[in-house]
Write a protein that holds these residues in place. Sequence first.
Motif, PDB file in Angstrom:
ATOM      1  N   ARG A 171      -4.539   7.982   4.733  1.00  0.00           N
ATOM      2  CA  ARG A 171      -5.930   8.397   4.499  1.00  0.00           C
ATOM      3  C   ARG A 171      -6.409   9.287   5.653  1.00  0.00           C
ATOM      4  O   ARG A 171      -7.076  10.305   5.423  1.00  0.00           O
ATOM      5  CB  ARG A 171      -6.829   7.171   4.347  1.00  0.00           C
ATOM      6  N   HIS A 192      -5.307  13.315  -3.155  1.00  0.00           N
ATOM      7  CA  HIS A 192      -6.680  13.296  -2.635  1.00  0.00           C
ATOM      8  C   HIS A 192      -7.618  12.561  -3.595  1.00  0.00           C
ATOM      9  O   HIS A 192      -8.459  11.779  -3.159  1.00  0.00           O
ATOM     10  CB  HIS A 192      -7.183  14.719  -2.385  1.00  0.00           C
ATOM     11  N   GLN A 242       0.842  -1.195   0.000  1.00  0.00           N
ATOM     12  CA  GLN A 242       0.000   0.000   0.000  1.00  0.00           C
ATOM     13  C   GLN A 242       0.880   1.248   0.000  1.00  0.00           C
ATOM     14  O   GLN A 242       2.005   1.244   0.502  1.00  0.00           O
ATOM     15  CB  GLN A 242      -0.912   0.023   1.228  1.00  0.00           C
ATOM     16  N   GLU A 287      -7.320  13.423   5.502  1.00  0.00           N
ATOM     17  CA  GLU A 287      -8.639  13.902   5.914  1.00  0.00           C
ATOM     18  C   GLU A 287      -8.567  14.869   7.094  1.00  0.00           C
ATOM     19  O   GLU A 287      -9.210  15.921   7.082  1.00  0.00           O
ATOM     20  CB  GLU A 287      -9.519  12.708   6.293  1.00  0.00           C
ATOM     21  N   ILE A 333      -6.909   8.755  -3.403  1.00  0.00           N
ATOM     22  CA  ILE A 333      -7.421   8.195  -2.149  1.00  0.00           C
ATOM     23  C   ILE A 333      -8.942   8.050  -2.225  1.00  0.00           C
ATOM     24  O   ILE A 333      -9.497   7.032  -1.807  1.00  0.00           O
ATOM     25  CB  ILE A 333      -6.987   9.046  -0.931  1.00  0.00           C
ATOM     26  N   ALA A 334      -9.616   9.050  -2.773  1.00  0.00           N
ATOM     27  CA  ALA A 334     -11.080   8.992  -2.893  1.00  0.00           C
ATOM     28  C   ALA A 334     -11.516   7.873  -3.841  1.00  0.00           C
ATOM     29  O   ALA A 334     -12.495   7.181  -3.570  1.00  0.00           O
ATOM     30  CB  ALA A 334     -11.619  10.332  -3.381  1.00  0.00           C
ATOM     31  N   HIS A 344      -9.586   5.113  -4.898  1.00  0.00           N
ATOM     32  CA  HIS A 344      -9.062   3.785  -4.553  1.00  0.00           C
ATOM     33  C   HIS A 344      -8.467   3.781  -3.143  1.00  0.00           C
ATOM     34  O   HIS A 344      -7.256   3.599  -2.981  1.00  0.00           O
ATOM     35  CB  HIS A 344      -7.980   3.352  -5.559  1.00  0.00           C
ATOM     36  N   PRO A 345      -9.278   3.952  -2.107  1.00  0.00           N
ATOM     37  CA  PRO A 345      -8.733   4.024  -0.751  1.00  0.00           C
ATOM     38  C   PRO A 345      -7.957   2.779  -0.345  1.00  0.00           C
ATOM     39  O   PRO A 345      -7.018   2.861   0.458  1.00  0.00           O
ATOM     40  CB  PRO A 345      -9.968   4.236   0.132  1.00  0.00           C
ATOM     41  N   GLU A 346      -8.310   1.626  -0.897  1.00  0.00           N
ATOM     42  CA  GLU A 346      -7.648   0.372  -0.526  1.00  0.00           C
ATOM     43  C   GLU A 346      -6.186   0.337  -0.964  1.00  0.00           C
ATOM     44  O   GLU A 346      -5.405  -0.486  -0.468  1.00  0.00           O
ATOM     45  CB  GLU A 346      -8.403  -0.821  -1.137  1.00  0.00           C
TER      46      GLU A 346
END
Length: 174
Positions: free
Chosen positions: A163, A148, A60, A167, A151-152, A154-156
């Motif tokens: 993350r 940003h 990740q 935020e 992340i929105a 493909h947050p995985e």
Amino acid sequence: MNTAPTVIPAIAADGSLYPVEKLKAHTDGLFHLAVSVFVFDGDYLLIQKRASSKYHCGGQWANSCCTHPHWNESVDSCAERRLTEELGFSVPLSRRKVVEYSADVGNGLHENEKVTMYTGVANRTTLQILPNPLEVEDTRWITRDALHAEIAQHPERFTPWIRIYAERYPELAF
């Protein structure tokens, strides 16, 4: 090669520190110290893809580097050490803020951290990055807006902590 367990500072209810094995801190969700480093070139942030072999969040994307101080190691020394160990370079670091977060990081492990955040500045066109393959699978520079958006979408693909940082702490690095 040293195979002894890494001992890190955990934080007692009264705020005092005590030594604990790093894996125990994560299996038991103990509150402990950590550092996170963000290296910038203008609006670009250097991010790293954690090695797939890491004991949590392998494969990740995360901030430039992060870790835990060793027992009796200062957070400042830890941030400088780990940047060199993971990415093979050093830049002057500025302490920015201390934050706390808690997150499930998979495989029965939990982060419960008091994190000292650092920023550094580098020239992305000339910086020589020498990632340690045991720690880092890949690196790339990304703009804040693009980070940003990714992340929105493909947050995985991103660690829980980056993350959370994106935020909760946009004034720091995002």
